[in-house]
Design a protein around this motif. Sequence first.
Motif, PDB file in Angstrom:
ATOM      1  N   GLN A 115       1.002  -1.003  -0.026  1.00 44.75           N
ATOM      2  CA  GLN A 115      -0.244  -0.125   0.247  1.00 44.75           C
ATOM      3  C   GLN A 115       1.419   0.854   0.353  1.00 44.75           C
ATOM      4  OE1 GLN A 115      -2.775  -0.207   3.648  1.00 44.75           O
ATOM      5  NE2 GLN A 115      -3.384  -2.185   2.504  1.00 44.75           N
ATOM      6  N   VAL A 116       1.739   0.938   0.990  1.00 49.07           N
ATOM      7  CA  VAL A 116       2.532   2.216   0.828  1.00 49.07           C
ATOM      8  C   VAL A 116       3.652   2.738  -0.209  1.00 49.07           C
ATOM      9  CG1 VAL A 116       4.550   3.354   2.410  1.00 49.07           C
ATOM     10  CG2 VAL A 116       3.396   2.065   3.600  1.00 49.07           C
ATOM     11  N   LEU A 117       4.019   1.759  -0.880  1.00 51.69           N
ATOM     12  CA  LEU A 117       4.629   1.712  -2.234  1.00 51.69           C
ATOM     13  C   LEU A 117       3.794   2.049  -3.471  1.00 51.69           C
ATOM     14  CD1 LEU A 117       7.033  -1.350  -3.171  1.00 51.69           C
ATOM     15  CD2 LEU A 117       8.035   0.983  -2.170  1.00 51.69           C
ATOM     16  N   ALA A 118       2.616   1.190  -3.465  1.00 50.76           N
ATOM     17  CA  ALA A 118       1.275   2.446  -4.303  1.00 50.76           C
ATOM     18  C   ALA A 118       1.415   3.808  -3.961  1.00 50.76           C
ATOM     19  CB  ALA A 118       0.470   1.512  -4.071  1.00 50.76           C
ATOM     20  N   ALA A 119       1.286   3.825  -3.110  1.00 44.40           N
ATOM     21  CA  ALA A 119       1.004   5.493  -2.541  1.00 44.40           C
ATOM     22  C   ALA A 119       2.556   6.660  -2.922  1.00 44.40           C
ATOM     23  CB  ALA A 119       0.420   5.996  -1.534  1.00 44.40           C
ATOM     24  N   ILE A 131      12.183  -1.059   0.149  1.00 46.35           N
ATOM     25  CA  ILE A 131      12.708  -0.754  -0.622  1.00 46.35           C
ATOM     26  C   ILE A 131      14.312  -1.756  -0.400  1.00 46.35           C
ATOM     27  CG2 ILE A 131      15.085   1.429  -0.811  1.00 46.35           C
ATOM     28  CD1 ILE A 131      12.584   2.738  -0.788  1.00 46.35           C
ATOM     29  N   GLY A 132      14.355  -2.227   0.629  1.00 45.54           N
ATOM     30  CA  GLY A 132      15.624  -3.226   1.226  1.00 45.54           C
ATOM     31  C   GLY A 132      14.821  -4.279   0.423  1.00 45.54           C
ATOM     32  N   LYS A 133      13.925  -4.782   0.491  1.00 43.94           N
ATOM     33  CA  LYS A 133      13.750  -6.062   0.069  1.00 43.94           C
ATOM     34  C   LYS A 133      13.862  -6.308  -1.710  1.00 43.94           C
ATOM     35  CE  LYS A 133      10.167  -7.572   3.668  1.00 43.94           C
ATOM     36  NZ  LYS A 133       8.823  -7.605   3.964  1.00 43.94           N
ATOM     37  N   LEU A 134      12.929  -5.586  -1.654  1.00 41.32           N
ATOM     38  CA  LEU A 134      13.451  -5.451  -3.714  1.00 41.32           C
ATOM     39  C   LEU A 134      14.798  -5.009  -3.974  1.00 41.32           C
ATOM     40  CD1 LEU A 134      10.265  -3.389  -4.383  1.00 41.32           C
ATOM     41  CD2 LEU A 134      10.828  -5.606  -4.419  1.00 41.32           C
ATOM     42  N   GLY A 135      16.053  -4.441  -3.151  1.00 39.34           N
ATOM     43  CA  GLY A 135      17.023  -4.158  -3.921  1.00 39.34           C
ATOM     44  C   GLY A 135      17.520  -2.600  -4.439  1.00 39.34           C
ATOM     45  N   ALA A 136      15.763  -1.795  -3.990  1.00 38.29           N
ATOM     46  CA  ALA A 136      15.718  -0.754  -4.742  1.00 38.29           C
ATOM     47  C   ALA A 136      17.063   0.889  -4.085  1.00 38.29           C
ATOM     48  CB  ALA A 136      14.792  -0.022  -5.002  1.00 38.29           C
ATOM     49  N   GLY A 137      17.326   1.729  -4.639  1.00 40.83           N
ATOM     50  CA  GLY A 137      17.906   2.694  -4.902  1.00 40.83           C
ATOM     51  C   GLY A 137      16.814   3.599  -3.396  1.00 40.83           C
ATOM     52  N   ALA A 187      11.473   2.030  -6.189  1.00 42.92           N
ATOM     53  CA  ALA A 187      11.227   0.344  -5.934  1.00 42.92           C
ATOM     54  C   ALA A 187       9.838   0.030  -6.171  1.00 42.92           C
ATOM     55  CB  ALA A 187      10.682   0.504  -4.573  1.00 42.92           C
ATOM     56  N   ALA A 188       9.094   1.783  -6.303  1.00 38.66           N
ATOM     57  CA  ALA A 188       7.665   1.484  -6.713  1.00 38.66           C
ATOM     58  C   ALA A 188       7.859   0.721  -8.187  1.00 38.66           C
ATOM     59  CB  ALA A 188       7.137   2.752  -6.897  1.00 38.66           C
ATOM     60  N   ALA A 240       8.619  -2.973  -7.917  1.00 38.09           N
ATOM     61  CA  ALA A 240       7.448  -4.135  -7.908  1.00 38.09           C
ATOM     62  C   ALA A 240       6.144  -4.082  -8.411  1.00 38.09           C
ATOM     63  CB  ALA A 240       6.664  -3.236  -6.068  1.00 38.09           C
ATOM     64  N   ARG A 241       6.117  -3.012  -9.403  1.00 39.67           N
ATOM     65  CA  ARG A 241       4.548  -2.949 -10.131  1.00 39.67           C
ATOM     66  C   ARG A 241       5.282  -3.797 -11.741  1.00 39.67           C
ATOM     67  NH1 ARG A 241      -0.077  -1.538 -11.044  1.00 39.67           N
ATOM     68  NH2 ARG A 241      -0.089   0.417  -9.996  1.00 39.67           N
ATOM     69  N   GLU A 242       6.455  -4.200 -12.554  1.00 41.08           N
ATOM     70  CA  GLU A 242       6.951  -4.287 -13.308  1.00 41.08           C
ATOM     71  C   GLU A 242       6.942  -6.362 -12.562  1.00 41.08           C
ATOM     72  OE1 GLU A 242      10.614  -3.364 -13.746  1.00 41.08           O
ATOM     73  OE2 GLU A 242      10.082  -1.517 -14.815  1.00 41.08           O
ATOM     74  N   LYS A 243       7.063  -6.951 -11.591  1.00 41.54           N
ATOM     75  CA  LYS A 243       6.550  -7.385 -11.146  1.00 41.54           C
ATOM     76  C   LYS A 243       4.702  -8.774 -10.955  1.00 41.54           C
ATOM     77  CE  LYS A 243      11.214  -8.784  -9.597  1.00 41.54           C
ATOM     78  NZ  LYS A 243      11.802 -10.143 -10.121  1.00 41.54           N
ATOM     79  N   GLY A 244       4.496  -7.593 -11.254  1.00 37.06           N
ATOM     80  CA  GLY A 244       2.984  -6.554 -10.621  1.00 37.06           C
ATOM     81  C   GLY A 244       2.255  -7.246  -9.770  1.00 37.06           C
ATOM     82  N   TRP A 245       3.250  -6.522  -8.490  1.00 37.73           N
ATOM     83  CA  TRP A 245       3.249  -6.920  -6.868  1.00 37.73           C
ATOM     84  C   TRP A 245       2.299  -5.696  -6.778  1.00 37.73           C
ATOM     85  CZ3 TRP A 245       8.378  -8.516  -5.726  1.00 37.73           C
ATOM     86  CH2 TRP A 245       9.053  -9.517  -5.980  1.00 37.73           C
ATOM     87  N   LEU A 246       1.873  -4.916  -7.740  1.00 39.77           N
ATOM     88  CA  LEU A 246       1.226  -3.203  -7.523  1.00 39.77           C
ATOM     89  C   LEU A 246       0.478  -3.561  -8.064  1.00 39.77           C
ATOM     90  CD1 LEU A 246       3.817  -0.174  -6.120  1.00 39.77           C
ATOM     91  CD2 LEU A 246       2.875  -1.850  -5.058  1.00 39.77           C
TER      92      LEU A 246
END
Length: 200
Positions: free
Chosen positions: A146-150, A179-185, A190-191, A194-200
Motif C-alpha cells: 500500500q505504501v509503495l503504491a502511494a 526498498i530493502g527487500k527489493l534492493g532498490a535505490g 522500488a515502486a 514492484a509494478r513490473e513484477k505484478g506486485w502492485l
Amino acid sequence: MIRILLAEDQALVLGALSALLSLEDDLNVVGGAANGEQALELALSLKPDVLVTDIEMPRMSGLDLAAKVREALPSTRVIIVTTFARSGYLRRALDVGARGYLLKDAPAAELADAIRRVFAGGRAIDPTLAEGAWEAESPLTERERQVLAAAESGASTAAMAQMLKLSEGTVRNYLSEAIGKLGAGGRVEAAKAAREKGWL
C-alpha cells in the motif's frame, strides 16, 4: 447455458469479446461493465456463472473485483483476461480466488474452452505463466504494498501518512523495508520494480 458477465474498460475489446463468445451455442453473455464498481453491481444483480474481467480498470481493479465476488457470490467463477504476462499478477489472481488467467492475445476458442473448464470446476491458466507463478510470491507485506503504491503517485511522506491513516514515521519504516527487500535505490525505483513484477 453458461451465463457470463464481462468486465473490460476498453469498449472495442468488450464488444469484440461479447460478439465472439455469443457465437458459441452454450455461452450466453448476460452483461458488460466498463469499470470494476459497475461489474460488481451487475454481478450482484445478475449472479452470472462466470465473470471474465481485465486486471487494470477504473474504480476497482479486476483483482479487487475477484476478491469481492468470491466473498459475495462464491458460486460465480472468475477468469482474468489481461495483457499482463506477469507471474506476480497471476499469483495475486490465484490468491484472490480467480480460477482462470489468460492473455488477451489468446485465440477466442481458448477463452471459450477456459470458460467451460472453469464452469465445470477446473482451472484455466496460461501455460507459459503457470510455471513461474510459484516463484513469484511477493516479499512485500500488504502494508508495504500500500505504501509503495502511494509512493508511485509521487505523494509526499506526509500525504501518504494521511492517505493511509498512519504516522509519518511508520510510513518511512514501511518504505525502508520495501526498498530493502527489493534492493532498490529509493521509493520510486522500488515502486517501479514492484509494478513490473505484478506486485502492485
